[in-house]
Design an enzyme around this catalytic site. Structure first.
Site, PDB file in Angstrom:
ATOM      1  N   LYS A   1     113.001 -48.659 -30.490  1.00 41.92           N
ATOM      2  CA  LYS A   1     112.773 -47.846 -31.685  1.00 41.92           C
ATOM      3  C   LYS A   1     112.539 -48.766 -32.885  1.00 41.92           C
ATOM      4  O   LYS A   1     113.149 -49.835 -32.956  1.00 41.92           O
ATOM      5  CB  LYS A   1     114.018 -47.016 -32.006  1.00 41.92           C
TER       6      LYS A   1
ATOM      7  N   ARG B   1     117.957 -37.624 -21.126  1.00 45.18           N
ATOM      8  CA  ARG B   1     117.703 -36.740 -19.977  1.00 45.18           C
ATOM      9  C   ARG B   1     118.051 -37.435 -18.661  1.00 45.18           C
ATOM     10  O   ARG B   1     118.423 -36.780 -17.692  1.00 45.18           O
ATOM     11  CB  ARG B   1     116.244 -36.250 -20.014  1.00 45.18           C
TER      12      ARG B   1
HETATM   13  N1  BES Z   1     118.312 -40.061 -29.242  1.00 43.42           N
HETATM   14  C1  BES Z   1     116.928 -39.756 -29.328  1.00 43.42           C
HETATM   15  C2  BES Z   1     116.631 -38.449 -30.037  1.00 43.42           C
HETATM   16  C3  BES Z   1     117.065 -38.294 -31.455  1.00 43.42           C
HETATM   17  C4  BES Z   1     116.155 -38.339 -32.468  1.00 43.42           C
HETATM   18  C5  BES Z   1     118.371 -38.016 -31.777  1.00 43.42           C
HETATM   19  C6  BES Z   1     116.523 -38.141 -33.771  1.00 43.42           C
HETATM   20  C7  BES Z   1     118.781 -37.824 -33.097  1.00 43.42           C
HETATM   21  C8  BES Z   1     117.842 -37.878 -34.088  1.00 43.42           C
HETATM   22  C9  BES Z   1     116.341 -39.663 -27.918  1.00 43.42           C
HETATM   23  O1  BES Z   1     116.942 -40.437 -26.939  1.00 43.42           O
HETATM   24  C10 BES Z   1     114.913 -40.101 -27.997  1.00 43.42           C
HETATM   25  O2  BES Z   1     114.715 -41.229 -28.303  1.00 43.42           O
HETATM   26  N2  BES Z   1     113.996 -39.203 -27.721  1.00 43.42           N
HETATM   27  C11 BES Z   1     112.623 -39.498 -27.758  1.00 43.42           C
HETATM   28  C12 BES Z   1     111.987 -38.924 -26.518  1.00 43.42           C
HETATM   29  C13 BES Z   1     110.567 -39.360 -26.311  1.00 43.42           C
HETATM   30  C14 BES Z   1     110.528 -40.847 -25.994  1.00 43.42           C
HETATM   31  C15 BES Z   1     109.978 -38.566 -25.168  1.00 43.42           C
HETATM   32  C16 BES Z   1     112.033 -38.859 -29.006  1.00 43.42           C
HETATM   33  O3  BES Z   1     112.439 -37.760 -29.369  1.00 43.42           O
HETATM   34  O4  BES Z   1     111.197 -39.489 -29.643  1.00 43.42           O
HETATM   35 ZN    ZN Z   2     116.166 -42.428 -26.876  1.00 50.02          ZN
END
Ligand code: BES
Ligand code: ZN
Ligand code: ZN
Length: 481
Positions: free
Chosen positions: A258, A333
């Site tokens: 990220k 997931r």
């Molecule tokens: N932990 C994040 C989601 C999240 C985003 C939580 C903002 C709290 C605030 C999750 O693990 C994630 O990174 N999701 C990705 C999924 C994508 C790679 C398909 C996302 O939402 O960008």
């Molecule tokens: Zn994530």
């Protein structure tokens, strides 16, 4: 522990701060106000002031709030918000206690007001060397003989559970790694009489929790899997209700790293679902709700360490399904899927999973509510939506149409762990659906679990969203079945 206690009292204390909840017709002099005070108050109330707190010169604080004839759920929220404002006023004035009374007949209004006060008094000061900012308020007394002790107890325990969850979410990973998280759960279990079993890495390997192990591969800390169980003597449910919580103690995204500062800074909050699963069962046990509940919490951090799982890997999950990983940041997931397929062995009546799962859910509805979806009956969904309104953690149902399945088809494995550029919250839910064969609901709390600026009694940081929702639902579970 919660730092504030709500109790009922037989009468007001003349020397302590006082809150009077009334309306346009309230005879303020009946509450011991002087003529000057009543005149002053009437003057203020001539204006448009409704749900507002007005500090007076010495000990008194007047509250006026005017709900409609039948108090709607939005009105209870106004009472909570007014309660929170009063908490600030009292803390600013360094008061330690307050009495709440009034002439409105709806006793739930007093409870909502006190709840807003108590929730608004939360602070996370562990890492502040100087404790000058510590709130002074400690005791809230409600003077109203219609209010039941057990309803007050419900609010106290619920606020306590929310406060513990907020602290867990606010704790950085430098303290709260996956192992420390289980230690916190042990404390909660001991305190509430809930049974606890913790799987270490060797056990997790022997259980073939492939998703959890894959996410953990880039980490220096072993994964953990916690099972909490609360089984009262005569439960109203034959088969357990299961709460599953995403326990990613920190989400860097893994190799699909990220960017910081935009999206990594608050990722200590990625175990907020785990906090819901643990703190809700803790509160249910303390409240002695007649419901058999089990919480399942897979936990790890998600990091790009040298052995980290990679985009392109194929992972064999606990269920036996093969998942092609195309983004290591879709890790929630992966770990939830193992917990969901493990849940089958309990033959559950209903499984609810809580997870800060997708930015898409947060983008869709923001912090004010919870995105949810799943195959449970309309009766269950309606009851939960009602609870969502009651506690003002409102639910928005997303569709799970068959067509979304196409978005997670993999070229080489059974499914892949990401969808396309659209419907991100739903494709995450469709992924989880592969691992359930029982009544199930998925709650994506990514929007509201952690907020960067205070929203009334939901202060900055971890909010504990989801706990009051489930507790309200479970409170009426027996009578509803
Ligand atoms: N932990 C994040 C989601 C999240 C985003 C939580 C903002 C709290 C605030 C999750 O693990 C994630 O990174 N999701 C990705 C999924 C994508 C790679 C398909 C996302 O939402 O960008
Ligand atoms: Zn994530
Ligand atoms: Zn995550």
């Amino acid at each position: 522990m919660n730092n504030i206690t709500i109790t009922t009292a037989a009468k007001i204390d003349d020397k302590a701060p006082l809150v009077i909840i009334g309306g346009k017709k309230t005879k303020w002099q009946n509450f011991g106000l002087t003529k000057n005070e009543v005149d002053y108050l009437k003057e203020i109330l001539k204006g448009d002031e409704k749900n507002t707190a007005i500090p007076s010169l010495h000990r008194l604080i007047y509250i006026i709030t005017e709900p409609g004839k039948d108090t709607a759920y939005q009105d209870y929220e106004k009472y909570r918000v007014a309660g929170n404002k009063t908490t600030s006023l009292l803390n600013n004035a360094k008061k330690t206690e307050v009495y709440i009374t009034g002439d409105i007949t709806d006793e739930k209004a007093y409870l909502a007001f006190a709840e807003g006060m108590a929730l608004g008094n939360y602070q996370f000061l562990k890492y502040k060397k100087e404790n000058k900012e510590k709130n002074s308020l400690q005791n809230i007394y409600i003077v109203n003989d219609k209010i039941k002790k057990q309803d007050v107890e419900f609010v106290n325990i619920s606020v306590d559970a929310v406060s513990i969850a907020r602290t867990l979410v606010n704790e950085p990973v430098s303290f709260l790694d996956a192992v420390q998280l289980t230690k916190e759960f042990e404390k909660l279990a001991k305190d509430s009489g809930v049974k606890i079993e913790i799987f270490n890495k060797a056990k997790i390997e022997s259980m073939k929790f492939g998703g959890l192990l894959a996410v953990n591969r880039g980490s220096q800390t072993p994964p953990t899997f916690t099972i909490l169980e609360y089984k009262p003597a005569k439960p109203v449910n034959k088969n357990p209700i299961i709460l599953v919580g995403k326990g990613v103690v920190y989400d860097t995204g893994g190799l699909s790293l990220k960017p910081t500062p935009n999206s990594m800074d608050t990722m200590k909050c990625d175990m907020a679902g785990a906090a819901v699963a643990a703190c809700t069962i803790y509160a249910a046990a303390k409240l002695k709700l007649p419901v058999h509940i089990i919480s399942l919490i897979p936990a790890t951090d998600n990091r790009p360490g040298e052995n980290a799982y990679t985009p392109g890997d194929v992972i064999k999950m606990h269920s036996g399904l093969n998942v092609e990983v195309l983004n290591t940041d879709a890790e929630g997931r992966m770990i939830l899927a193992d917990a969901l397929s493990y849940a089958k062995k309990f033959n559950p009546e209903l499984v609810m999973d809580f997870a800060t799962l997708t930015g898409a859910a947060a983008a869709a509805i923001g912090p004010k509510g919870i995105v949810y979806m799943g195959n449970a009956t309309d009766n269950i969904k309606n009851a939960l939506e009602q609870s969502g309104n009651n506690v003002y953690e409102r639910l928005v149902e997303f569709p799970m149409w068959d067509e979304y399945k196409d978005l997670i088809k993999s070229d080489i494995a059974d499914i892949k762990n990401i969808g396309g550029p659209v419907a991100g919250a739903i494709t995450a839910g469709k992924f989880l659906e592969y691992f359930v064969d029982y009544p199930w609901l998925h709650f994506d709390i990514a929007g509201g679990a952690f907020i960067n600026s205070a929203d009334s009694y939901r202060g900055k940081g971890g909010t504990g969203i989801g706990i009051r929702l489930v507790l309200d639902y479970l409170k009426n579970y027996g009578s509803r079945k």
